[in-house]
Design a protein around this motif. Structure first.
Motif, PDB file in Angstrom:
ATOM      1  N   SER B  18       0.792  -1.211   0.078  1.00 40.84           N
ATOM      2  CA  SER B  18       0.018  -0.097   0.112  1.00 40.84           C
ATOM      3  C   SER B  18       0.971   1.204   0.133  1.00 40.84           C
ATOM      4  O   SER B  18       0.667   2.183  -0.783  1.00 40.84           O
ATOM      5  N   PHE B  19       1.988   1.204   0.930  1.00 43.87           N
ATOM      6  CA  PHE B  19       2.831   2.386   0.904  1.00 43.87           C
ATOM      7  C   PHE B  19       3.405   2.483  -0.435  1.00 43.87           C
ATOM      8  O   PHE B  19       3.607   3.898  -0.805  1.00 43.87           O
ATOM      9  N   ALA B  20       4.069   1.552  -1.049  1.00 42.35           N
ATOM     10  CA  ALA B  20       4.674   1.722  -2.294  1.00 42.35           C
ATOM     11  C   ALA B  20       3.596   2.334  -3.398  1.00 42.35           C
ATOM     12  O   ALA B  20       3.918   3.187  -4.109  1.00 42.35           O
ATOM     13  N   ALA B  21       2.350   1.821  -3.285  1.00 36.28           N
ATOM     14  CA  ALA B  21       1.253   2.066  -4.536  1.00 36.28           C
ATOM     15  C   ALA B  21       1.062   3.692  -4.161  1.00 36.28           C
ATOM     16  O   ALA B  21       0.813   4.395  -5.291  1.00 36.28           O
ATOM     17  N   VAL B  22       0.836   4.083  -3.085  1.00 35.32           N
ATOM     18  CA  VAL B  22       0.404   5.373  -2.731  1.00 35.32           C
ATOM     19  C   VAL B  22       1.703   6.414  -3.044  1.00 35.32           C
ATOM     20  O   VAL B  22       1.420   7.318  -3.444  1.00 35.32           O
ATOM     21  N   THR B  23       2.864   5.756  -2.612  1.00 33.57           N
ATOM     22  CA  THR B  23       4.003   6.833  -3.081  1.00 33.57           C
ATOM     23  C   THR B  23       4.336   6.990  -4.582  1.00 33.57           C
ATOM     24  O   THR B  23       4.237   8.023  -5.037  1.00 33.57           O
ATOM     25  N   VAL B  24       4.074   5.819  -5.291  1.00 30.11           N
ATOM     26  CA  VAL B  24       4.138   5.939  -6.783  1.00 30.11           C
ATOM     27  C   VAL B  24       3.075   6.879  -7.281  1.00 30.11           C
ATOM     28  O   VAL B  24       3.368   7.754  -8.201  1.00 30.11           O
ATOM     29  N   ALA B  25       1.822   6.690  -6.848  1.00 33.14           N
ATOM     30  CA  ALA B  25       0.657   7.507  -7.455  1.00 33.14           C
ATOM     31  C   ALA B  25       1.061   9.045  -7.155  1.00 33.14           C
ATOM     32  O   ALA B  25       0.682   9.846  -7.738  1.00 33.14           O
ATOM     33  N   GLY B  26       1.353   9.124  -5.743  1.00 33.98           N
ATOM     34  CA  GLY B  26       1.602  10.502  -5.536  1.00 33.98           C
ATOM     35  C   GLY B  26       2.675  11.103  -6.180  1.00 33.98           C
ATOM     36  O   GLY B  26       2.475  12.345  -6.636  1.00 33.98           O
ATOM     37  N   LEU B  27       4.000  10.735  -6.333  1.00 36.40           N
ATOM     38  CA  LEU B  27       4.819  11.240  -7.216  1.00 36.40           C
ATOM     39  C   LEU B  27       4.221  11.382  -8.721  1.00 36.40           C
ATOM     40  O   LEU B  27       4.612  12.327  -9.296  1.00 36.40           O
ATOM     41  N   ALA B  28       3.480  10.246  -9.393  1.00 38.12           N
ATOM     42  CA  ALA B  28       3.006  10.296 -10.548  1.00 38.12           C
ATOM     43  C   ALA B  28       2.053  11.600 -10.662  1.00 38.12           C
ATOM     44  O   ALA B  28       2.489  12.584 -11.610  1.00 38.12           O
ATOM     45  N   ALA B  29       1.357  11.797  -9.907  1.00 34.75           N
ATOM     46  CA  ALA B  29       0.353  12.981  -9.859  1.00 34.75           C
ATOM     47  C   ALA B  29       1.120  14.273  -9.804  1.00 34.75           C
ATOM     48  O   ALA B  29       0.721  15.253 -10.363  1.00 34.75           O
ATOM     49  N   THR B  30       1.902  14.485  -8.753  1.00 34.78           N
ATOM     50  CA  THR B  30       2.867  15.706  -8.660  1.00 34.78           C
ATOM     51  C   THR B  30       3.571  16.134  -9.785  1.00 34.78           C
ATOM     52  O   THR B  30       3.713  17.054 -10.377  1.00 34.78           O
ATOM     53  N   ALA B  31       4.111  14.815 -10.540  1.00 37.79           N
ATOM     54  CA  ALA B  31       5.021  14.970 -11.902  1.00 37.79           C
ATOM     55  C   ALA B  31       4.008  15.806 -13.008  1.00 37.79           C
ATOM     56  O   ALA B  31       4.484  16.461 -13.795  1.00 37.79           O
ATOM     57  N   VAL B  32       2.950  15.282 -13.090  1.00 42.46           N
ATOM     58  CA  VAL B  32       2.023  15.631 -13.870  1.00 42.46           C
ATOM     59  C   VAL B  32       1.579  17.298 -13.789  1.00 42.46           C
ATOM     60  O   VAL B  32       1.668  17.843 -14.741  1.00 42.46           O
ATOM     61  N   VAL B  33       1.365  17.308 -12.687  1.00 42.47           N
ATOM     62  CA  VAL B  33       0.644  18.764 -12.113  1.00 42.47           C
ATOM     63  C   VAL B  33       1.953  19.846 -12.266  1.00 42.47           C
ATOM     64  O   VAL B  33       1.819  20.831 -12.748  1.00 42.47           O
ATOM     65  N   ALA B  34       3.406  19.159 -12.112  1.00 40.67           N
ATOM     66  CA  ALA B  34       4.433  19.973 -12.063  1.00 40.67           C
ATOM     67  C   ALA B  34       4.568  20.373 -13.679  1.00 40.67           C
ATOM     68  O   ALA B  34       5.177  21.247 -13.953  1.00 40.67           O
ATOM     69  N   THR B  35       4.439  19.486 -14.521  1.00 38.10           N
ATOM     70  CA  THR B  35       4.661  19.533 -16.002  1.00 38.10           C
ATOM     71  C   THR B  35       3.466  20.159 -16.810  1.00 38.10           C
ATOM     72  O   THR B  35       3.813  21.067 -17.552  1.00 38.10           O
ATOM     73  N   VAL B  36       2.270  19.619 -16.666  1.00 35.79           N
ATOM     74  CA  VAL B  36       1.383  20.316 -17.427  1.00 35.79           C
ATOM     75  C   VAL B  36       0.547  21.312 -16.604  1.00 35.79           C
ATOM     76  O   VAL B  36       0.020  21.182 -15.508  1.00 35.79           O
ATOM     77  N   SER B  37       0.914  22.610 -16.835  1.00 40.42           N
ATOM     78  CA  SER B  37       0.556  23.621 -16.117  1.00 40.42           C
ATOM     79  C   SER B  37      -0.758  23.909 -15.869  1.00 40.42           C
ATOM     80  O   SER B  37      -1.557  24.059 -16.767  1.00 40.42           O
ATOM     81  N   PRO B  38      -1.370  23.779 -14.699  1.00 40.66           N
ATOM     82  CA  PRO B  38      -2.797  24.289 -14.275  1.00 40.66           C
ATOM     83  C   PRO B  38      -3.211  25.782 -14.412  1.00 40.66           C
ATOM     84  O   PRO B  38      -4.272  26.209 -14.349  1.00 40.66           O
ATOM     85  N   GLU B  39      -2.211  26.417 -14.572  1.00 39.69           N
ATOM     86  CA  GLU B  39      -2.377  28.136 -14.734  1.00 39.69           C
ATOM     87  C   GLU B  39      -2.805  28.082 -16.241  1.00 39.69           C
ATOM     88  O   GLU B  39      -3.263  29.347 -16.288  1.00 39.69           O
ATOM     89  N   GLU B  40      -2.842  27.300 -17.253  1.00 38.42           N
ATOM     90  CA  GLU B  40      -3.280  27.845 -18.424  1.00 38.42           C
ATOM     91  C   GLU B  40      -4.866  26.836 -18.502  1.00 38.42           C
ATOM     92  O   GLU B  40      -4.761  25.769 -18.159  1.00 38.42           O
ATOM     93  N   SER B  41      -5.729  27.571 -19.207  1.00 36.84           N
ATOM     94  CA  SER B  41      -6.944  26.979 -19.359  1.00 36.84           C
ATOM     95  C   SER B  41      -7.079  25.781 -20.129  1.00 36.84           C
ATOM     96  O   SER B  41      -6.305  25.990 -21.452  1.00 36.84           O
ATOM     97  N   GLY B  42      -7.894  24.929 -20.012  1.00 34.31           N
ATOM     98  CA  GLY B  42      -8.035  23.869 -20.943  1.00 34.31           C
ATOM     99  C   GLY B  42      -7.371  22.573 -20.617  1.00 34.31           C
ATOM    100  O   GLY B  42      -7.363  21.533 -21.232  1.00 34.31           O
ATOM    101  N   HIS B  43      -6.122  22.649 -19.619  1.00 37.03           N
ATOM    102  CA  HIS B  43      -5.424  21.466 -19.326  1.00 37.03           C
ATOM    103  C   HIS B  43      -6.084  20.658 -18.345  1.00 37.03           C
ATOM    104  O   HIS B  43      -5.854  19.312 -18.409  1.00 37.03           O
ATOM    105  N   TYR B  44      -6.824  21.157 -17.611  1.00 35.24           N
ATOM    106  CA  TYR B  44      -7.599  20.525 -16.518  1.00 35.24           C
ATOM    107  C   TYR B  44      -9.283  20.606 -16.558  1.00 35.24           C
ATOM    108  O   TYR B  44      -9.331  21.968 -16.798  1.00 35.24           O
ATOM    109  N   PRO B  45      -9.874  20.118 -16.049  1.00 33.82           N
ATOM    110  CA  PRO B  45     -11.568  20.419 -15.986  1.00 33.82           C
ATOM    111  C   PRO B  45     -11.438  21.328 -14.927  1.00 33.82           C
ATOM    112  O   PRO B  45     -11.099  21.400 -13.751  1.00 33.82           O
ATOM    113  N   THR B  46     -12.633  21.989 -15.055  1.00 33.79           N
ATOM    114  CA  THR B  46     -12.749  23.289 -13.774  1.00 33.79           C
ATOM    115  C   THR B  46     -13.664  22.347 -12.964  1.00 33.79           C
ATOM    116  O   THR B  46     -14.186  21.348 -13.225  1.00 33.79           O
TER     117      THR B  46
END
Lengths: 104, 143
Positions: B18-46
Motif C-alpha cells: 500500500s505504501f509503495a502504491a500510494v508513494t508512486v501514485a503521489g509522485l506521478a500525480a505531482t509530476a503531471v501537475v508540475a509538468t502540465v501547467s494548471p495555470e493555463e485553461s483547458g489543461h484540466y477540467p474546472t
C-alpha cells in the motif's frame, strides 16, 4: 492506507485501540477532489476519537468506516468528472466542431 | 470488524505494498501537475462545484499550488490556496511517519490527533470556504 499499528489511547475501552480516523484522506479529498464531499469526511474523522474516548467503540468504528467511505466517494466522483471531461473533448474533436475550452 | 486476523508477515507485506502504491501514485500525480501547467485553461477540467455555483470551494487553486510548489515558488503557491500550503506538510509528515512505522520504528499516527483539533480544522475549512467568496477579499481566493 493501512493502519496496522494504531497507538494505544489515553482512554477508551480497556485493551482496545482506536479505529483509524482516516484524517489524511479526508484532507486530501477536501483539497483535491473537486466536489467538497471531503468536508463530510473531516466530520467523521473528528467523531472517531471522541466516541472512542467516551467508550463507544462501535460508534467509533462506524465513524471510521464513514470517514473512509466519504473520502472514497469524493475521489470516485473526482475521477468520473475527469473521465467525462476527457470524453467530451474527444467527442468534440472527432465531430470536427471547434468548441472553446476556455475557462473550463 | 469481521475480517479474520492475518499473520503478522502478511500484514507487513500488505502495508509495504500500500505504501509503495500510494508513494508512486503521489509522485506521478505531482509530476503531471508540475509538468502540465494548471495555470493555463483547458489543461484540466474546472471544478464542478465552481462550474455549477460560480463559488470557490476550499480546494480551489490546489493544483496551481502544487504546480507552484513543484517549481519552488512558495509565494505563488500561497496566493492560489493558502490552506493547501498549510495542510500539505501535514500530509507529507503523515506519509513519512507511515513509512517509519512500516520499518518498525515508533512514529506519530494521524489517528493520534485530538478530536478537538479536527473539529477546529472543520471550522477553519468552513470559514475559509465562506471567506474566499467574500467580494473584495481576494487574498484567500485562488485568483
Amino acid at each position: 492506507m493501512s493502519y496496522n499499528a494504531p497507538p494505544p489511547p489515553p482512554s477508551g475501552p480497556v485493551g482496545q485501540t482506536p479505529p483509524p480516523n482516516n484524517l489524511v484522506w479526508a484532507i486530501l479529498t477536501t483539497l483535491f477532489c473537486c466536489l467538497p464531499l471531503g468536508v463530510v469526511s473531516i466530520v467523521y474523522a473528528a467523531q472517531v476519537n471522541g466516541k472512542f474516548a467516551a467508550g463507544d467503540l462501535a460508534g467509533a468504528q462506524e465513524s471510521s468506516r464513514k470517514a473512509k467511505q466519504w473520502a472514497i466517494w469524493s475521489a470516485v466522483v473526482g475521477v468520473v468528472v475527469i473521465l467525462i471531461y476527457i470524453a467530451v473533448i474527444i467527442i468534440a474533436a472527432s465531430s470536427g466542431t471547434s468548441t472553446s475550452t476556455t475557462s473550463l | 470488524m469481521t475480517q479474520r486476523p492475518a499473520p503478522a508477515g502478511e500484514i507487513r507485506r500488505r502495508g509495504a505494498l500500500s505504501f509503495a502504491a500510494v508513494t508512486v501514485a503521489g509522485l506521478a500525480a505531482t509530476a503531471v501537475v508540475a509538468t502540465v501547467s494548471p495555470e493555463e485553461s483547458g489543461h484540466y477540467p474546472t471544478c464542478p462545484f465552481l462550474a455549477v455555483t460560480g463559488l470557490y470551494c476550499p480546494g480551489c487553486g490546489s493544483l496551481r499550488t502544487v504546480h507552484a510548489l513543484a517549481q519552488g515558488d512558495v509565494a505563488t503557491a500561497w496566493d492560489r490556496n493558502p490552506l493547501a500550503v498549510l495542510l500539505l506538510p501535514l500530509v507529507l509528515v503523515a506519509w513519512a511517519a507511515w513509512g517509519l512505522r512500516l520499518l518498525g520504528r515508533r512514529a506519530w499516527h494521524p489517528s493520534r490527533v485530538p478530536a478537538r483539533w479536527i473539529w477546529a480544522l472543520l471550522v477553519v475549512v468552513l470559514a475559509y470556504w465562506v471567506a474566499r467568496n467574500v467580494p473584495g477579499w481576494t487574498w484567500l481566493s485562488p485568483s
